[in-house]
Design an enzyme around this catalytic site. Sequence first.
Site, PDB file in Angstrom:
ATOM      1  N   TYR A 101      32.446  39.420  45.264  1.00 43.14           N
ATOM      2  CA  TYR A 101      32.848  38.185  45.937  1.00 43.14           C
ATOM      3  C   TYR A 101      31.613  37.353  46.260  1.00 43.14           C
ATOM      4  O   TYR A 101      31.626  36.127  46.108  1.00 43.14           O
ATOM      5  CB  TYR A 101      33.621  38.504  47.226  1.00 43.14           C
ATOM      6  CG  TYR A 101      34.922  39.214  46.958  1.00 43.14           C
ATOM      7  CD1 TYR A 101      36.075  38.500  46.641  1.00 43.14           C
ATOM      8  CD2 TYR A 101      35.005  40.604  47.026  1.00 43.14           C
ATOM      9  CE1 TYR A 101      37.278  39.146  46.392  1.00 43.14           C
ATOM     10  CE2 TYR A 101      36.206  41.264  46.782  1.00 43.14           C
ATOM     11  CZ  TYR A 101      37.336  40.530  46.464  1.00 43.14           C
ATOM     12  OH  TYR A 101      38.520  41.179  46.211  1.00 43.14           O
ATOM     13  N   ASN A 129      45.118  34.177  43.369  1.00 44.73           N
ATOM     14  CA  ASN A 129      45.158  33.959  41.928  1.00 44.73           C
ATOM     15  C   ASN A 129      46.596  34.151  41.440  1.00 44.73           C
ATOM     16  O   ASN A 129      47.146  35.233  41.567  1.00 44.73           O
ATOM     17  CB  ASN A 129      44.222  34.952  41.229  1.00 44.73           C
ATOM     18  CG  ASN A 129      44.399  34.983  39.725  1.00 44.73           C
ATOM     19  OD1 ASN A 129      44.861  34.032  39.115  1.00 44.73           O
ATOM     20  ND2 ASN A 129      44.027  36.097  39.128  1.00 44.73           N
ATOM     21  N   CYS A 137      41.327  38.914  38.322  1.00 44.48           N
ATOM     22  CA  CYS A 137      40.882  39.096  39.706  1.00 44.48           C
ATOM     23  C   CYS A 137      40.662  40.573  40.046  1.00 44.48           C
ATOM     24  O   CYS A 137      39.954  40.895  40.999  1.00 44.48           O
ATOM     25  CB  CYS A 137      41.868  38.453  40.674  1.00 44.48           C
ATOM     26  SG  CYS A 137      43.574  38.945  40.441  1.00 44.48           S
ATOM     27  N   GLU A 164      40.308  49.337  31.186  1.00 46.22           N
ATOM     28  CA  GLU A 164      39.248  48.542  30.576  1.00 46.22           C
ATOM     29  C   GLU A 164      37.949  49.320  30.375  1.00 46.22           C
ATOM     30  O   GLU A 164      37.000  48.802  29.803  1.00 46.22           O
ATOM     31  CB  GLU A 164      38.972  47.303  31.434  1.00 46.22           C
ATOM     32  CG  GLU A 164      40.129  46.338  31.471  1.00 46.22           C
ATOM     33  CD  GLU A 164      39.829  45.085  32.272  1.00 46.22           C
ATOM     34  OE1 GLU A 164      38.679  44.910  32.731  1.00 46.22           O
ATOM     35  OE2 GLU A 164      40.750  44.267  32.438  1.00 46.22           O
TER      36      GLU A 164
END
Length: 179
Positions: A101, A129, A137, A164
């Site tokens: 952030y 989002n 996000c 991922e």
Amino acid sequence: MYYSTLYTSPIGGMTLACDSDDNLVGLWLNPQKYHGDTIPGAMEERDDMPIFAVARKWLDRYFAGKKPAIPELPLAPIGGAFRQGVWNILREIPYGKTTTYSDIAKKMAQKMKKAAISARAVGGAVGHNPISIIIPCHRVVGSNGSLTGYAGGIDKKIKLLELEGADMPQFFHLKGTRT
């Protein structure tokens, strides 16, 4: 007019939303905090919108471990200039990588030509989002490595990062347990 449909993923059901121009304006995990809050009115359920077929294929490829590109989809998230700026930065986070952030706050400060922007303000924009997963996000973590702030739930954030191939041992839950 806005339209919605459902999508079933390996991490649970999702709601997709589009506008009458066939742009994707929403993708929320069910249930998710702020579900549909950016849509300025009611959504009509309609499964036959062309963007929904394209978005389903994109999500199928994503959940199959492929790396579909964000620009393959016409995205039109609804929000003010600050949120749009944060969501554009989210689109730049590479697949399987994370940012913080505070790093996003620094980038926003540069773009806005300000000395500083609050990481908390960035957190608010990230949390709102409206196009989860596609605008990634889930790739935003606390500067200390904490997995915090995912409106869809920390358990789903972990599953997405694992899918991922993110380097998970460096992260921990707010309860202090390593992933």
